[in-house]
Scaffold this motif. Structure first.
Motif, PDB file in Angstrom:
ATOM      1  N   LEU A 110      55.023  -5.692 -24.128  1.00  0.00           N
ATOM      2  CA  LEU A 110      54.283  -4.527 -24.622  1.00  0.00           C
ATOM      3  C   LEU A 110      54.211  -4.531 -26.145  1.00  0.00           C
ATOM      4  O   LEU A 110      53.195  -4.156 -26.727  1.00  0.00           O
ATOM      5  CB  LEU A 110      54.959  -3.235 -24.140  1.00  0.00           C
ATOM      6  N   PRO A 177      52.929  -4.878 -14.332  1.00  0.00           N
ATOM      7  CA  PRO A 177      51.629  -4.175 -14.347  1.00  0.00           C
ATOM      8  C   PRO A 177      51.408  -3.314 -15.590  1.00  0.00           C
ATOM      9  O   PRO A 177      50.255  -3.149 -16.024  1.00  0.00           O
ATOM     10  CB  PRO A 177      51.660  -3.324 -13.072  1.00  0.00           C
ATOM     11  N   GLU A 178      52.519  -2.800 -16.184  1.00  0.00           N
ATOM     12  CA  GLU A 178      52.288  -1.933 -17.355  1.00  0.00           C
ATOM     13  C   GLU A 178      51.910  -2.767 -18.581  1.00  0.00           C
ATOM     14  O   GLU A 178      51.082  -2.361 -19.406  1.00  0.00           O
ATOM     15  CB  GLU A 178      53.476  -0.993 -17.617  1.00  0.00           C
ATOM     16  N   ALA A 181      48.234  -3.827 -17.897  1.00  0.00           N
ATOM     17  CA  ALA A 181      47.259  -2.756 -18.138  1.00  0.00           C
ATOM     18  C   ALA A 181      47.040  -2.559 -19.638  1.00  0.00           C
ATOM     19  O   ALA A 181      45.903  -2.403 -20.100  1.00  0.00           O
ATOM     20  CB  ALA A 181      47.746  -1.450 -17.494  1.00  0.00           C
ATOM     21  N   ALA A 182      48.129  -2.608 -20.391  1.00  0.00           N
ATOM     22  CA  ALA A 182      48.006  -2.416 -21.847  1.00  0.00           C
ATOM     23  C   ALA A 182      47.200  -3.551 -22.471  1.00  0.00           C
ATOM     24  O   ALA A 182      46.338  -3.327 -23.336  1.00  0.00           O
ATOM     25  CB  ALA A 182      49.407  -2.336 -22.474  1.00  0.00           C
ATOM     26  N   SER A 224      42.855  -5.294 -10.378  1.00  0.00           N
ATOM     27  CA  SER A 224      43.547  -5.554 -11.648  1.00  0.00           C
ATOM     28  C   SER A 224      42.650  -6.063 -12.772  1.00  0.00           C
ATOM     29  O   SER A 224      43.104  -6.209 -13.903  1.00  0.00           O
ATOM     30  CB  SER A 224      44.661  -6.594 -11.421  1.00  0.00           C
TER      31      SER A 224
END
Ligand code: CP3
Length: 352
Positions: A110, A177-178, A181-182, A224
């Protein structure tokens, strides 16, 4: 300086076909029509790196115009690369000759995603300048702007370079997944902003390249990937230009790629065009001659081109193209013959 829009553009064969209206003839252009197959390209690129070329507005203008001058194709595609906007916002990457994009620090977390800045027009003044120059030179010939789709661009960022199986990229998609998504939101935002710059400067259509989407199952694509491509295509559609959506090996994804918000679905050569037309419904198609057919005898190439054109007549609209980019060893004279043939093919015959 506000450029006036050339009155011939709206009725150009390319834009009419993209909108599903009857054109004067089947329009034709080639993915990678500018590039290593042209001796005039090799001459102007001598000693200048790929990304440096993409950031020089005069060079971009010259290279984009070269195939239009040589072939008289129905559209120009802006000379750049799908990783250029990342370079412009400060991602440390290069395009290595014969290899492709190579990213110095692959994106895995992230924090890595958060470190990538969003794109603003101030990052790419050379794009605005080149598009304006091109639109002035091209007159009645439309300019196609383009961007890389989130999945294909993510693959380069996550793998750090070209990949056959996109294993690390899909591992992030399945397992984090986080972060996924970012990253996809980040790239979608950059692609949208990059397309908006090109359209604001005068590009009359856009193509979203999701070249490697064929690595996905339909369910994974829909869950996705498609939402992020749909965001980019939706934002481009709001700018009022036709949108082409292209990928390779996508015979099981063509319906979804259309639903993502395309006016025209690009088809590679593996899927027969009539089958593709059945999948995309009320949308135009682009394609799909096997790019290796230019190495066959001219009459064989033209026979196969005629079959593509005839299949295309069942679509809402058809833009002739190869099923993927021009192979660098292609003889430009073959593409000249192909262009002339497509543009002159039974011009009176109407669509369905
Ligand atoms: O179509 C055009 O004429 C416009 C120019 C264009 C380039 N790249 C120029 C380029 C476009 C539309 C692209 C998009 C692009 N870039 C895609 C999507 C299209 C596709 O082919 O599926 C992808 C996957 C990339 C990433 C990339 N950049 C690759 C795989 C390569 C080739 C590596 C190699 O050298 O074989 C590049 C480099 C690149 N982009 C070149 C060109 C003309 C070759 C560099 C050179 O001429 O030195």
């Amino acid at each position: 300086m506000t450029a006036t829009v050339d009155p011939r553009l709206a009725d150009s064969a390319f834009l009419r076909a993209a909108r599903g209206e009857q054109p004067s003839h089947t329009p034709v252009w080639f993915m990678r029509q500018a590039g290593r197959s042209l001796p005039e390209y090799l001459r102007v690129r001598e000693g200048i790196g790929m990304l440096d070329s993409c950031m020089d507005a005069d060079l971009v203008t010259e290279i984009t115009l070269q195939p239009v001058r040589r072939y008289g194709v129905d559209a120009a595609i802006f000379f750049s690369d799908i990783v250029l906007p990342l370079k412009a916002v400060g991602v440390d990457l290069d395009i290595v000759a014969g290899v492709g994009p190579v990213v110095a620090s692959p994106v895995r977390t992230l924090d890595d995603v958060a470190a990538i800045p969003d794109l603003t027009p101030e990052h790419v003044p050379f794009i605005t300048q080149a598009v304006r120059q091109l639109v002035a030179e091209l007159g009645g010939t439309p300019l196609i702007g383009f961007a890389g789709a989130p999945f294909t661009v993510a693959s380069y960022l996550v793998e750090g370079g070209p990949s056959k199986d996109h294993a690390r990229t899909k591992a992030m998609m399945f397992g984090a997944p986080e972060v996924w998504a970012a990253l996809m939101e980040k790239i979608a935002g950059i692609a949208s902003a990059y397309l908006a710059v090109q359209v604001a400067a005068g590009a009359s259509a856009v193509q979203l390249f999701d070249s490697w989407a064929g690595a996905l199952t339909p369910d994974d694509y829909r869950a996705s990937v498609m939402p992020y491509s749909a965001r980019v295509l939706g934002e481009a559609g709001a700018l009022g230009v036709p949108r082409i959506h292209f990928g390779v090996g996508t015979s099981n994804l063509l319906g979804a790629m259309g639903e993502a918000g395309a006016d025209v679905v690009g088809v590679d050569w593996r899927t027969p065009l009539d089958q593709a037309i059945g999948q995309v419904g009320d949308r135009a198609v682009q394609g799909n001659l096997d790019p290796t057919l230019v190495f066959a005898p001219t009459e064989v190439m033209l026979e196969r081109a005629a079959a593509v054109i005839r299949s295309g007549r069942a679509a809402k609209g058809h833009i002739f193209n190869l099923g993927h980019g021009v192979i660098p060893s292609t003889d430009p004279d073959q593409l000249a013959r192909l262009t002339e043939f497509v543009q002159g093919y039974e011009p009176g015959l109407s669509w369905t």
